[in-house]
Design an enzyme around this catalytic site. Structure first.
Site, PDB file in Angstrom:
ATOM      1  CG  ASP A 179      21.892  31.971 -13.015  1.00 40.99           C
ATOM      2  OD1 ASP A 179      22.670  32.388 -12.142  1.00 40.99           O
ATOM      3  OD2 ASP A 179      21.238  30.922 -12.893  1.00 40.99           O
ATOM      4  CG  LEU A 180      20.183  33.820 -18.860  1.00 40.28           C
ATOM      5  CD1 LEU A 180      18.872  33.792 -19.635  1.00 40.28           C
ATOM      6  CD2 LEU A 180      21.239  33.015 -19.604  1.00 40.28           C
TER       7      LEU A 180
END
Length: 394
Positions: A179-180
């Site tokens: 995600d990051l």
């Protein structure tokens, strides 16, 4: 002056990858307007405990998960299922520079909020879609979450203790890495598109996939596989192609020793009382140390375990051997360097008063990051934004 203070970002994203990208844009000065469902808002507002609480009344607020990715934004509450909500988003998109969304593939088309529709009313719009698997391909319609993407994208196959040892088996990273990193790549793509627009006058569509990002992040492991044909495996805290480059036991814990060249290894060997290792043909070069890892590592461990972590770190730092203790999160924010760099900041929050937040790592000399807005409450700025952007009272 702020780097992006002339950019209006319409944020239709939720959870982490999209909000992480738009938070970075907000940190750089963009006007980020987050569109949320009335009442509930972003799902991560409820992903706790822990939750923010009012120090005086004890009222429960948002979860820490939401708070980590939504500063420097304004929130408006709109129901995109209704014609009124759709019309308002179209009106805002007509004025926006950037739109970020992470709905399932085709999810916004039925509302007339897809790129093809919105680019007709705003050809300068940069529209970034974030999904698990991208807009095309056999898995395009499949939901994708960070944990499963780390598995499918190879990350877990190279993370964790090696087979045959206690605790062995694939492991996910301790943070939502897929995600990051997708949020970071999305930000890079948006900034590139903004630069391109300066030359062409037109926006464009950005198709970001968590799986694509995770595969790209395999970096040296992918390159090693391409070159050798050998499938990389798990090495615990060891490194596939650098030795010694891992954690070592000490008298009171562990110390990471990260030897990056042969000179550093010779100094490490001398500091541990074995200068002869530095001239031994089995260990004198990194390639030789990798080949003889199985015998070298236990020899180093037998010496490091004799010393407390702090004392060994001081000894190695004195002879310029890179090393560091393994900090828990509380100790991270007590590190003098972390404190000096201001990696913990506070912002004014309507519920908590002063809210601590993790800082941006960006350091721009002429347009520094500022922390102007706390993560908003649901719909906190609806009236303000509609009046400012569309001239409406509500």
């Amino acid at each position: 002056m702020k780097a992006l203070d002339d950019i209006f970002v319409l944020d239709l994203s939720r959870v982490l990858a999209g909000p992480w990208a738009t938070q970075i844009l907000g940190d750089l000065g963009a006007d980020v307007v987050k569109v949320e469902r009335p009442g509930r808002g972003d799902d991560t507002r409820g992903w706790g405990p822990p939750f923010l609480t009012d120090p005086e009344t004890g009222a429960i607020g948002d979860a820490s998960y939401f708070l980590c990715a939504n500063r420097n934004k304004r929130s408006i509450a709109l129901d995109i299922v209704t014609p009124e909500g759709q019309e308002t988003i179209r009106a805002l998109a007509a004025r926006a520079d950037v739109l970020v969304e992470n709905y399932k593939v085709g999810g916004l088309k039925k509302y007339g909020l897809d790129y093809a529709s919105l680019s007709q009313i705003n050809p300068r719009l940069i529209y970034c879609s974030i999904t698990g698997f991208g807009q095309d391909g056999p898995l395009a319609g499949k939901a994708g979450y960070d944990f499963m993407i780390q598995a499918m994208g190879g990350m877990m196959s190279i993370t964790g203790e090696r087979d045959g040892l206690p605790g062995s088996g694939p492991q996910k990273a301790g943070i939502a890495l897929a995600d990051l990193t997708t949020g970071l790549y999305a930000t890079i793509g948006i900034l590139g598109a903004l630069h391109q627009r300066e030359r062409t006058g037109r926006g464009q569509y950005i198709d970001m996939a968590l799986l694509d990002t995770q595969v790209a992040m395999l970096s040296n492991h992918a390159a090693s596989y391409f070159l050798s044909g050998k499938v990389p495996g798990r090495l615990g805290n060891g490194h596939a192609t650098i030795v010694p480059y891992q954690s070592f036991p000490t008298a009171d814990g562990h110390l990471v020793i990260a030897v990056g060249n042969d000179g550093q290894f010779a100094r490490l060997a001398a500091a541990l009382g074995h200068p002869e290792w530095g001239s031994d043909a089995r260990y004198v070069t990194n390639a030789a140390r990798v080949a003889n890892r199985a015998e070298l590592i236990p020899m180093i461990e037998a010496e490091t375990v004799k010393h407390p972590s702090a004392a060994l770190q001081a000894t190695l730092e004195a002879c310029v051997v890179p090393c560091g203790q393994i900090n828990t999160i509380d100790k991270v924010f007590d590190e003098p360097q972390v404190r000096h760099r201001g990696m913990k900041r506070t912002v004014a929050h309507p519920l908590a008063g002063e809210l601590p937040v993790g800082a941006s790592p960006l350091r721009l000399s002429e347009s520094p990051v500022s922390y102007d807005r706390a993560p908003p409450t649901v719909g906190q700025h609806t009236a303000e934004v509609l009046r400012e952007k569309l001239g409406r009272d509500g």
